[in-house]
Scaffold this motif. Structure first.
Motif, PDB file in Angstrom:
ATOM      1  N   LEU A  21      13.215  -5.450  -3.477  1.00  8.70           N
ATOM      2  CA  LEU A  21      11.799  -5.763  -3.370  1.00  8.70           C
ATOM      3  C   LEU A  21      11.410  -5.815  -1.903  1.00  8.70           C
ATOM      4  O   LEU A  21      12.232  -6.089  -1.040  1.00  8.70           O
ATOM      5  CB  LEU A  21      11.493  -7.094  -4.063  1.00  8.70           C
ATOM      6  CG  LEU A  21      11.660  -7.091  -5.573  1.00  8.70           C
ATOM      7  CD1 LEU A  21      11.434  -8.482  -6.136  1.00  8.70           C
ATOM      8  CD2 LEU A  21      10.741  -6.112  -6.239  1.00  8.70           C
ATOM      9  N   GLY A  22      10.158  -5.589  -1.641  1.00  7.18           N
ATOM     10  CA  GLY A  22       9.682  -5.574  -0.268  1.00  7.18           C
ATOM     11  C   GLY A  22       9.464  -4.159   0.220  1.00  7.18           C
ATOM     12  O   GLY A  22       8.429  -3.849   0.780  1.00  7.18           O
ATOM     13  N   GLU A  23      10.443  -3.298   0.013  1.00 10.30           N
ATOM     14  CA  GLU A  23      10.325  -1.904   0.428  1.00 10.30           C
ATOM     15  C   GLU A  23      10.267  -0.946  -0.762  1.00 10.30           C
ATOM     16  O   GLU A  23      10.155   0.256  -0.575  1.00 10.30           O
ATOM     17  CB  GLU A  23      11.515  -1.532   1.316  1.00 10.30           C
ATOM     18  CG  GLU A  23      11.564  -2.309   2.616  1.00 10.30           C
ATOM     19  CD  GLU A  23      12.746  -1.903   3.480  1.00 10.30           C
ATOM     20  OE1 GLU A  23      13.287  -0.793   3.265  1.00 10.30           O
ATOM     21  OE2 GLU A  23      13.121  -2.685   4.341  1.00 10.30           O
ATOM     22  N   ARG A  80       2.308  -5.735 -16.200  1.00  6.91           N
ATOM     23  CA  ARG A  80       1.779  -6.580 -15.128  1.00  6.91           C
ATOM     24  C   ARG A  80       1.204  -7.884 -15.655  1.00  6.91           C
ATOM     25  O   ARG A  80       0.957  -8.810 -14.879  1.00  6.91           O
ATOM     26  CB  ARG A  80       0.716  -5.814 -14.333  1.00  6.91           C
ATOM     27  CG  ARG A  80       1.320  -4.690 -13.506  1.00  6.91           C
ATOM     28  CD  ARG A  80       0.266  -3.793 -12.949  1.00  6.91           C
ATOM     29  NE  ARG A  80      -0.336  -3.037 -14.055  1.00  6.91           N
ATOM     30  CZ  ARG A  80      -1.402  -2.268 -13.954  1.00  6.91           C
ATOM     31  NH1 ARG A  80      -2.004  -2.135 -12.801  1.00  6.91           N
ATOM     32  NH2 ARG A  80      -1.859  -1.611 -15.006  1.00  6.91           N
ATOM     33  N   ASP A  81       1.009  -7.994 -16.954  1.00  7.52           N
ATOM     34  CA  ASP A  81       0.511  -9.237 -17.537  1.00  7.52           C
ATOM     35  C   ASP A  81       1.628 -10.227 -17.848  1.00  7.52           C
ATOM     36  O   ASP A  81       1.354 -11.333 -18.303  1.00  7.52           O
ATOM     37  CB  ASP A  81      -0.271  -8.950 -18.819  1.00  7.52           C
ATOM     38  CG  ASP A  81      -1.573  -8.226 -18.543  1.00  7.52           C
ATOM     39  OD1 ASP A  81      -2.106  -8.368 -17.419  1.00  7.52           O
ATOM     40  OD2 ASP A  81      -2.053  -7.509 -19.435  1.00  7.52           O
ATOM     41  N   VAL A 117       6.999 -11.945 -10.605  1.00  2.31           N
ATOM     42  CA  VAL A 117       6.409 -12.348  -9.334  1.00  2.31           C
ATOM     43  C   VAL A 117       5.407 -11.293  -8.878  1.00  2.31           C
ATOM     44  O   VAL A 117       5.416 -10.165  -9.343  1.00  2.31           O
ATOM     45  CB  VAL A 117       7.506 -12.534  -8.264  1.00  2.31           C
ATOM     46  CG1 VAL A 117       8.418 -13.679  -8.631  1.00  2.31           C
ATOM     47  CG2 VAL A 117       8.294 -11.253  -8.064  1.00  2.31           C
ATOM     48  N   GLY A 118       4.565 -11.651  -7.934  1.00  4.25           N
ATOM     49  CA  GLY A 118       3.539 -10.750  -7.440  1.00  4.25           C
ATOM     50  C   GLY A 118       4.092  -9.468  -6.864  1.00  4.25           C
ATOM     51  O   GLY A 118       3.476  -8.407  -6.984  1.00  4.25           O
ATOM     52  N   GLU A 119       5.246  -9.523  -6.216  1.00 10.26           N
ATOM     53  CA  GLU A 119       5.824  -8.326  -5.607  1.00 10.26           C
ATOM     54  C   GLU A 119       6.099  -7.261  -6.659  1.00 10.26           C
ATOM     55  O   GLU A 119       5.848  -6.080  -6.437  1.00 10.26           O
ATOM     56  CB  GLU A 119       7.110  -8.672  -4.859  1.00 10.26           C
ATOM     57  CG  GLU A 119       7.825  -7.485  -4.250  1.00 10.26           C
ATOM     58  CD  GLU A 119       7.008  -6.752  -3.175  1.00 10.26           C
ATOM     59  OE1 GLU A 119       7.313  -5.576  -2.918  1.00 10.26           O
ATOM     60  OE2 GLU A 119       6.085  -7.345  -2.614  1.00 10.26           O
ATOM     61  N   LEU A 120       6.603  -7.661  -7.816  1.00  8.47           N
ATOM     62  CA  LEU A 120       6.895  -6.686  -8.872  1.00  8.47           C
ATOM     63  C   LEU A 120       5.601  -6.050  -9.392  1.00  8.47           C
ATOM     64  O   LEU A 120       5.567  -4.862  -9.701  1.00  8.47           O
ATOM     65  CB  LEU A 120       7.670  -7.340 -10.002  1.00  8.47           C
ATOM     66  CG  LEU A 120       8.494  -6.415 -10.867  1.00  8.47           C
ATOM     67  CD1 LEU A 120       9.355  -5.477 -10.034  1.00  8.47           C
ATOM     68  CD2 LEU A 120       9.371  -7.209 -11.806  1.00  8.47           C
ATOM     69  N   ASN A 165       1.978  -1.238  -9.526  1.00 11.60           N
ATOM     70  CA  ASN A 165       0.743  -0.596  -9.054  1.00 11.60           C
ATOM     71  C   ASN A 165       1.069   0.618  -8.190  1.00 11.60           C
ATOM     72  O   ASN A 165       0.427   1.670  -8.317  1.00 11.60           O
ATOM     73  CB  ASN A 165      -0.114  -1.580  -8.261  1.00 11.60           C
ATOM     74  CG  ASN A 165      -0.816  -2.564  -9.167  1.00 11.60           C
ATOM     75  OD1 ASN A 165      -1.065  -2.287 -10.330  1.00 11.60           O
ATOM     76  ND2 ASN A 165      -1.133  -3.722  -8.625  1.00 11.60           N
ATOM     77  N   SER A 166       2.059   0.507  -7.332  1.00 18.64           N
ATOM     78  CA  SER A 166       2.453   1.637  -6.477  1.00 18.64           C
ATOM     79  C   SER A 166       2.973   2.799  -7.312  1.00 18.64           C
ATOM     80  O   SER A 166       2.652   3.959  -7.036  1.00 18.64           O
ATOM     81  CB  SER A 166       3.527   1.201  -5.480  1.00 18.64           C
ATOM     82  OG  SER A 166       3.010   0.237  -4.610  1.00 18.64           O
ATOM     83  N   LEU A 167       3.774   2.494  -8.327  1.00 19.66           N
ATOM     84  CA  LEU A 167       4.281   3.542  -9.200  1.00 19.66           C
ATOM     85  C   LEU A 167       3.126   4.247  -9.915  1.00 19.66           C
ATOM     86  O   LEU A 167       3.077   5.480  -9.972  1.00 19.66           O
ATOM     87  CB  LEU A 167       5.267   2.971 -10.222  1.00 19.66           C
ATOM     88  CG  LEU A 167       5.748   3.949 -11.292  1.00 19.66           C
ATOM     89  CD1 LEU A 167       6.550   5.089 -10.659  1.00 19.66           C
ATOM     90  CD2 LEU A 167       6.577   3.230 -12.340  1.00 19.66           C
ATOM     91  N   LEU A 168       2.197   3.471 -10.446  1.00 15.72           N
ATOM     92  CA  LEU A 168       1.055   4.058 -11.151  1.00 15.72           C
ATOM     93  C   LEU A 168       0.230   4.948 -10.219  1.00 15.72           C
ATOM     94  O   LEU A 168      -0.182   6.046 -10.600  1.00 15.72           O
ATOM     95  CB  LEU A 168       0.188   2.957 -11.766  1.00 15.72           C
ATOM     96  CG  LEU A 168       0.853   2.122 -12.857  1.00 15.72           C
ATOM     97  CD1 LEU A 168      -0.052   0.974 -13.277  1.00 15.72           C
ATOM     98  CD2 LEU A 168       1.266   2.966 -14.039  1.00 15.72           C
ATOM     99  N   GLN A 169       0.013   4.502  -9.000  1.00 14.87           N
ATOM    100  CA  GLN A 169      -0.732   5.311  -8.031  1.00 14.87           C
ATOM    101  C   GLN A 169       0.034   6.584  -7.678  1.00 14.87           C
ATOM    102  O   GLN A 169      -0.559   7.662  -7.542  1.00 14.87           O
ATOM    103  CB  GLN A 169      -1.026   4.497  -6.778  1.00 14.87           C
ATOM    104  CG  GLN A 169      -2.035   3.399  -7.012  1.00 14.87           C
ATOM    105  CD  GLN A 169      -2.128   2.425  -5.853  1.00 14.87           C
ATOM    106  OE1 GLN A 169      -1.378   2.491  -4.889  1.00 14.87           O
ATOM    107  NE2 GLN A 169      -3.064   1.485  -5.961  1.00 14.87           N
ATOM    108  N   ALA A 170       1.355   6.477  -7.540  1.00 14.90           N
ATOM    109  CA  ALA A 170       2.170   7.652  -7.207  1.00 14.90           C
ATOM    110  C   ALA A 170       2.122   8.675  -8.339  1.00 14.90           C
ATOM    111  O   ALA A 170       1.997   9.874  -8.095  1.00 14.90           O
ATOM    112  CB  ALA A 170       3.609   7.232  -6.911  1.00 14.90           C
ATOM    113  N   VAL A 171       2.189   8.209  -9.566  1.00 16.48           N
ATOM    114  CA  VAL A 171       2.119   9.122 -10.714  1.00 16.48           C
ATOM    115  C   VAL A 171       0.730   9.757 -10.771  1.00 16.48           C
ATOM    116  O   VAL A 171       0.595  10.963 -11.010  1.00 16.48           O
ATOM    117  CB  VAL A 171       2.456   8.387 -12.036  1.00 16.48           C
ATOM    118  CG1 VAL A 171       2.180   9.268 -13.241  1.00 16.48           C
ATOM    119  CG2 VAL A 171       3.907   7.928 -12.041  1.00 16.48           C
TER     120      VAL A 171
END
Length: 178
Positions: free
Chosen positions: A1-3, A34-35, A40-43, A48-54
């Protein structure tokens, strides 16, 4: 997590520019709902990053495949981002009989497989294999010459109870209103 989010984007950027099959095995590790109150918030940011990348992925020479044995853990938004869904149904009794016979090839069985086959209903091939191998290992460790179908059925029932417990831990707890 983090990167993780940055790494995900880098992988998608590479797939955008280099023809490949990008397999996201065990996708539930980075695409959990996400619900889920336990995360934790990081996950959530990783999802969200994965969804944006897809969403931004538009390569005509690469393909993205996501695989998971825990479809009930995946965020609903991930499902909508894939053109096709391939579900692998659970094995039929006939398939289980054939599979167990293959797994037990060379192992002495003191009866018919019927109790074990009945017990295996609602389990995947992988779960059936694991339970069968556990019974074979026990037979070897106890220096026995055969296993019983009842013993195999018991191990399968144990596997099912572990699976139910794991699923129950994943389900949100509901409160009773007094």
């Amino acid at each position: 997590l983090g990167e993780t989010a940055a790494h995900i984007q880098r992988v998608f950027d590479m797939a955008q520019n280099t023809p490949m099959v990008l397999l996201l095995d065990e996708a539930d590790a980075i695409a959990k709902d996400r619900d889920d109150r336990n995360d934790v918030g990081e996950l959530k940011r990783v999802v969200n990053s994965l969804l944006q990348a897809v969403d931004s992925f538009q390569s005509k020479e690469s393909i993205v495949i996501a695989a998971s044995n825990h479809q009930y853990l995946l965020d609903d938004a991930l499902w909508r981002r894939f053109d096709d869904l391939v579900l692998f149904p659970l094995p039929t009794a006939t398939q289980v009989r054939t599979f167990m016979a293959t797994l037990l090839n060379g192992v002495n069985l003191s009866g018919k497989l019927d109790p074990a086959i009945r017990s295996s209903q609602s389990l995947s091939f992988a779960q059936i294999e694991k339970a069968t191998i556990e019974v074979i290992k026990t037979m070897i460790l106890e220096d026995r010459k055969e296993i019983s179908p009842t013993e195999l059925a018991g191990q399968i029932k144990h596997a099912k109870s572990l699976l139910r417990a794991a699923k129950a831990r994943q389900q949100p707890k509901t409160r009773k209103h007094e």
